[in-house]
Design an enzyme around this catalytic site. Structure first.
Site, mmCIF file in Angstrom:
data_model
loop_
_atom_site.group_PDB
_atom_site.id
_atom_site.type_symbol
_atom_site.label_atom_id
_atom_site.label_comp_id
_atom_site.label_asym_id
_atom_site.label_seq_id
_atom_site.Cartn_x
_atom_site.Cartn_y
_atom_site.Cartn_z
ATOM 1 N N CYS A 103 0.845 -1.194 0.000
ATOM 2 C CA CYS A 103 0.000 0.000 0.000
ATOM 3 C C CYS A 103 0.882 1.246 0.000
ATOM 4 O O CYS A 103 1.856 1.314 0.763
ATOM 5 C CB CYS A 103 -0.900 0.002 1.236
ATOM 6 S SG CYS A 103 -1.995 1.427 1.337
ATOM 7 N N HIS A 145 -8.857 -3.375 -2.542
ATOM 8 C CA HIS A 145 -7.903 -2.572 -1.772
ATOM 9 C C HIS A 145 -8.295 -1.087 -1.811
ATOM 10 O O HIS A 145 -8.364 -0.432 -0.770
ATOM 11 C CB HIS A 145 -6.501 -2.774 -2.355
ATOM 12 C CG HIS A 145 -5.431 -2.016 -1.657
ATOM 13 N ND1 HIS A 145 -4.521 -2.619 -0.823
ATOM 14 C CD2 HIS A 145 -5.118 -0.695 -1.663
ATOM 15 C CE1 HIS A 145 -3.697 -1.695 -0.346
ATOM 16 N NE2 HIS A 145 -4.035 -0.521 -0.832
ATOM 17 N N GLU A 146 -8.558 -0.575 -3.008
ATOM 18 C CA GLU A 146 -8.903 0.841 -3.141
ATOM 19 C C GLU A 146 -10.268 1.154 -2.538
ATOM 20 O O GLU A 146 -10.445 2.196 -1.902
ATOM 21 C CB GLU A 146 -8.844 1.284 -4.609
ATOM 22 C CG GLU A 146 -7.482 1.136 -5.256
ATOM 23 C CD GLU A 146 -6.340 1.761 -4.469
ATOM 24 O OE1 GLU A 146 -6.536 2.807 -3.824
ATOM 25 O OE2 GLU A 146 -5.233 1.197 -4.501
ATOM 26 N N HIS A 149 -10.037 1.751 1.109
ATOM 27 C CA HIS A 149 -9.587 3.107 1.454
ATOM 28 C C HIS A 149 -10.773 4.065 1.593
ATOM 29 O O HIS A 149 -10.748 4.962 2.439
ATOM 30 C CB HIS A 149 -8.621 3.657 0.402
ATOM 31 C CG HIS A 149 -7.217 3.203 0.572
ATOM 32 N ND1 HIS A 149 -6.469 3.485 1.700
ATOM 33 C CD2 HIS A 149 -6.408 2.491 -0.248
ATOM 34 C CE1 HIS A 149 -5.260 2.966 1.564
ATOM 35 N NE2 HIS A 149 -5.196 2.353 0.391
#
Length: 192
Positions: A103, A145-146, A149
Site C-alpha cells: 500500500c 484494496h482501493e 480506502h
C-alpha cells in the site's frame, strides 16, 4: 499536473469513511489528473482520494494483466463493490507469493492477505457515465484494496497474525500512526 503527497497510516483522513463526490466539476477533474500523476510516479496500481488527503469516494487505477495483455486504467467515482465469497482463511494457508499486497500509505512493506477472487464494481467515470467492471485475480484485489480506502480501512488493518504484529511493529519503529505523516513520490525514498 501535480504530484501530490501521499498520506501515511495514522493520518485521520485515511481512517474516516469518505463522502460521496456528487457533481463532477473542474476541481474533481484536476484532482483525478493529479492522482494519475501521483500513482504513476509512486509507482502504484491504484490510489484513493483519502490517500492524497481528500475524503471523497473516488480512486484511480491502472493495471495490465501480463498473461492476457488486458489493460484497465480509469477512475471510479462513488463506486459500489460486490465480491464473490472467499474461502475461510482457517482452512487454507495464505500464499506469500500470490496473495502478497502492499500500500502506498504503508510504503515499503508487503504482506499476504486473503481477498475475494472475483469482484463486480459499478461506478461513474470522469464524464459522469456509469460503468460496470467484472474482474478476477489481481484486478479484483486492486478494486477491493482501493474500495477499502474509501471506508477508512488500510490493508494492514486486515492482516492476520503474525503479519499484523510485524506490520504494527514496523509502523512504530518508523514513527507512523499519527497525523501529518506523508511522502512525495519521486522525492522521498521510503522503500525497505
Amino acid at each position: 499536473m501535480t504530484i501530490l503527497p501521499i498520506r501515511i497510516y495514522g493520518d485521520p483522513v485515511l481512517h474516516d469513511v469518505a463522502q460521496p463526490v456528487g457533481d463532477i466539476d473542474d476541481s474533481i477533474r484536476e484532482l483525478v489528473a493529479d492522482m494519475y500523476d501521483t500513482m504513476d510516479a509512486a509507482p502504484g496500481v491504484g490510489l484513493a482520494g483519502p490517500q492524497v488527503g481528500v475524503g471523497k469516494r473516488l480512486f484511480v487505477y491502472s493495471y495490465e494483466e501480463e498473461s492476457t495483455g488486458e489493460r484497465w486504467r480509469d477512475v471510479a467515482i462513488d463506486p459500489v463493490l460486490w465480491l464473490a465469497p472467499t474461502e475461510p482463511e482457517s482452512l487454507l494457508e495464505l500464499d506469500e507469493d500470490s496473495e502478497i499486497e502492499g500500500c502506498l500509505s504503508f510504503p515499503g512493506e508487503r504482506y499476504p492477505l486473503r481477498r475475494s477472487e472475483q469482484a463486480l464494481m459499478r461506478a461513474r467515470n470522469l464524464e459522469g457515465e456509469e460503468y460496470e467492471l467484472r474482474v478476477s485475480g489481481w484486478m479484483a484485489r486492486i478494486l477491493q484494496h482501493e474500495f477499502d480506502h474509501l471506508n477508512g480501512v488500510i490493508y494492514c488493518d486486515r492482516l492476520e497474525h503474525p503479519w499484523h504484529k510485524d506490520a504494527f511493529k514496523r509502523m512504530r519503529k518508523r514513527s507512523w500512526g499519527g497525523p501529518g505523516k506523508s511522502w512525495l513520490p519521486g522525492t522521498d525514498n521510503l522503500e525497505g
